[in-house]
Design a protein around this motif. Structure first.
Motif, PDB file in Angstrom:
ATOM      1  N   ILE A  27      30.594  42.954  41.996  1.00 54.20           N
ATOM      2  CA  ILE A  27      31.095  41.757  42.374  1.00 54.20           C
ATOM      3  C   ILE A  27      32.600  41.526  41.969  1.00 54.20           C
ATOM      4  O   ILE A  27      32.761  41.769  40.831  1.00 54.20           O
ATOM      5  CB  ILE A  27      30.336  40.403  41.896  1.00 54.20           C
ATOM      6  CG1 ILE A  27      28.849  40.482  42.399  1.00 54.20           C
ATOM      7  CG2 ILE A  27      30.957  39.182  42.263  1.00 54.20           C
ATOM      8  CD1 ILE A  27      28.564  40.716  43.877  1.00 54.20           C
ATOM      9  N   THR A  55      35.696  40.093  40.438  1.00 48.90           N
ATOM     10  CA  THR A  55      36.049  38.781  39.639  1.00 48.90           C
ATOM     11  C   THR A  55      37.325  38.621  39.401  1.00 48.90           C
ATOM     12  O   THR A  55      37.646  37.575  39.099  1.00 48.90           O
ATOM     13  CB  THR A  55      35.055  38.935  38.343  1.00 48.90           C
ATOM     14  OG1 THR A  55      35.806  39.982  37.533  1.00 48.90           O
ATOM     15  CG2 THR A  55      33.641  39.097  38.259  1.00 48.90           C
ATOM     16  N   ALA A  56      38.213  39.467  39.801  1.00 48.59           N
ATOM     17  CA  ALA A  56      39.581  39.384  39.610  1.00 48.59           C
ATOM     18  C   ALA A  56      40.352  40.538  40.296  1.00 48.59           C
ATOM     19  O   ALA A  56      39.887  41.640  40.565  1.00 48.59           O
ATOM     20  CB  ALA A  56      40.056  39.503  37.977  1.00 48.59           C
ATOM     21  N   THR A 102      38.813  43.718  39.215  1.00 50.13           N
ATOM     22  CA  THR A 102      37.946  43.813  38.075  1.00 50.13           C
ATOM     23  C   THR A 102      36.569  43.444  38.777  1.00 50.13           C
ATOM     24  O   THR A 102      36.358  42.510  39.571  1.00 50.13           O
ATOM     25  CB  THR A 102      37.998  42.542  37.220  1.00 50.13           C
ATOM     26  OG1 THR A 102      39.660  42.872  36.671  1.00 50.13           O
ATOM     27  CG2 THR A 102      36.974  42.571  35.960  1.00 50.13           C
ATOM     28  N   LYS A 124      32.133  43.113  38.291  1.00 55.43           N
ATOM     29  CA  LYS A 124      31.077  42.804  37.434  1.00 55.43           C
ATOM     30  C   LYS A 124      29.672  43.242  38.021  1.00 55.43           C
ATOM     31  O   LYS A 124      29.513  42.770  39.142  1.00 55.43           O
ATOM     32  CB  LYS A 124      30.889  41.569  37.345  1.00 55.43           C
ATOM     33  CG  LYS A 124      30.023  41.000  36.161  1.00 55.43           C
ATOM     34  CD  LYS A 124      30.003  39.666  35.663  1.00 55.43           C
ATOM     35  CE  LYS A 124      29.026  39.220  34.890  1.00 55.43           C
ATOM     36  NZ  LYS A 124      28.989  37.803  34.560  1.00 55.43           N
ATOM     37  N   ASP A 172      25.633  42.773  34.121  1.00 52.86           N
ATOM     38  CA  ASP A 172      26.831  42.237  33.183  1.00 52.86           C
ATOM     39  C   ASP A 172      27.954  43.250  32.652  1.00 52.86           C
ATOM     40  O   ASP A 172      28.813  42.820  32.247  1.00 52.86           O
ATOM     41  CB  ASP A 172      26.476  41.124  32.236  1.00 52.86           C
ATOM     42  CG  ASP A 172      25.881  40.024  32.825  1.00 52.86           C
ATOM     43  OD1 ASP A 172      26.072  39.636  33.705  1.00 52.86           O
ATOM     44  OD2 ASP A 172      25.036  39.422  32.109  1.00 52.86           O
ATOM     45  N   VAL A 185      31.288  44.899  33.031  1.00 53.02           N
ATOM     46  CA  VAL A 185      32.738  44.930  33.825  1.00 53.02           C
ATOM     47  C   VAL A 185      33.482  46.019  33.629  1.00 53.02           C
ATOM     48  O   VAL A 185      33.654  46.681  32.393  1.00 53.02           O
ATOM     49  CB  VAL A 185      33.265  43.593  32.878  1.00 53.02           C
ATOM     50  CG1 VAL A 185      34.596  43.188  33.628  1.00 53.02           C
ATOM     51  CG2 VAL A 185      32.279  42.250  33.095  1.00 53.02           C
TER      52      VAL A 185
END
Length: 63
Positions: A12, A14-15, A22, A24, A28, A30
């Motif tokens: 997913i 995230t940034a 970034t 994930k 969890d 990253v």
């Protein structure tokens, strides 16, 4: 959901800084990548199945 084109890992977003994403993973983890693509249908399902299996082994399955 996005696929890291270098490794084939799905995560997913995230940034995004305009160059690097970034990501994930369902576990969890990253990581960052600058090489990405849309996931295939199979790649979208694998993390979902893994999460469902994890929940069923923890006694939270809906069967």
């Amino acid at each position: 959901m996005t696929t890291d084109a270098r490794t084939g890992r799905v995560g997913i977003v995230t940034a995004w800084d305009g160059v690097l994403l970034t990501l994930k993973a369902p576990n969890d983890d990253v990581w960052e990548t600058g090489s990405f693509r849309r996931p295939t249908a199979r790649e979208r399902l694998v993390p979902l199945v893994a999460e469902a299996n994890k929940e069923s082994h923890q006694g939270r399955g809906s069967l």
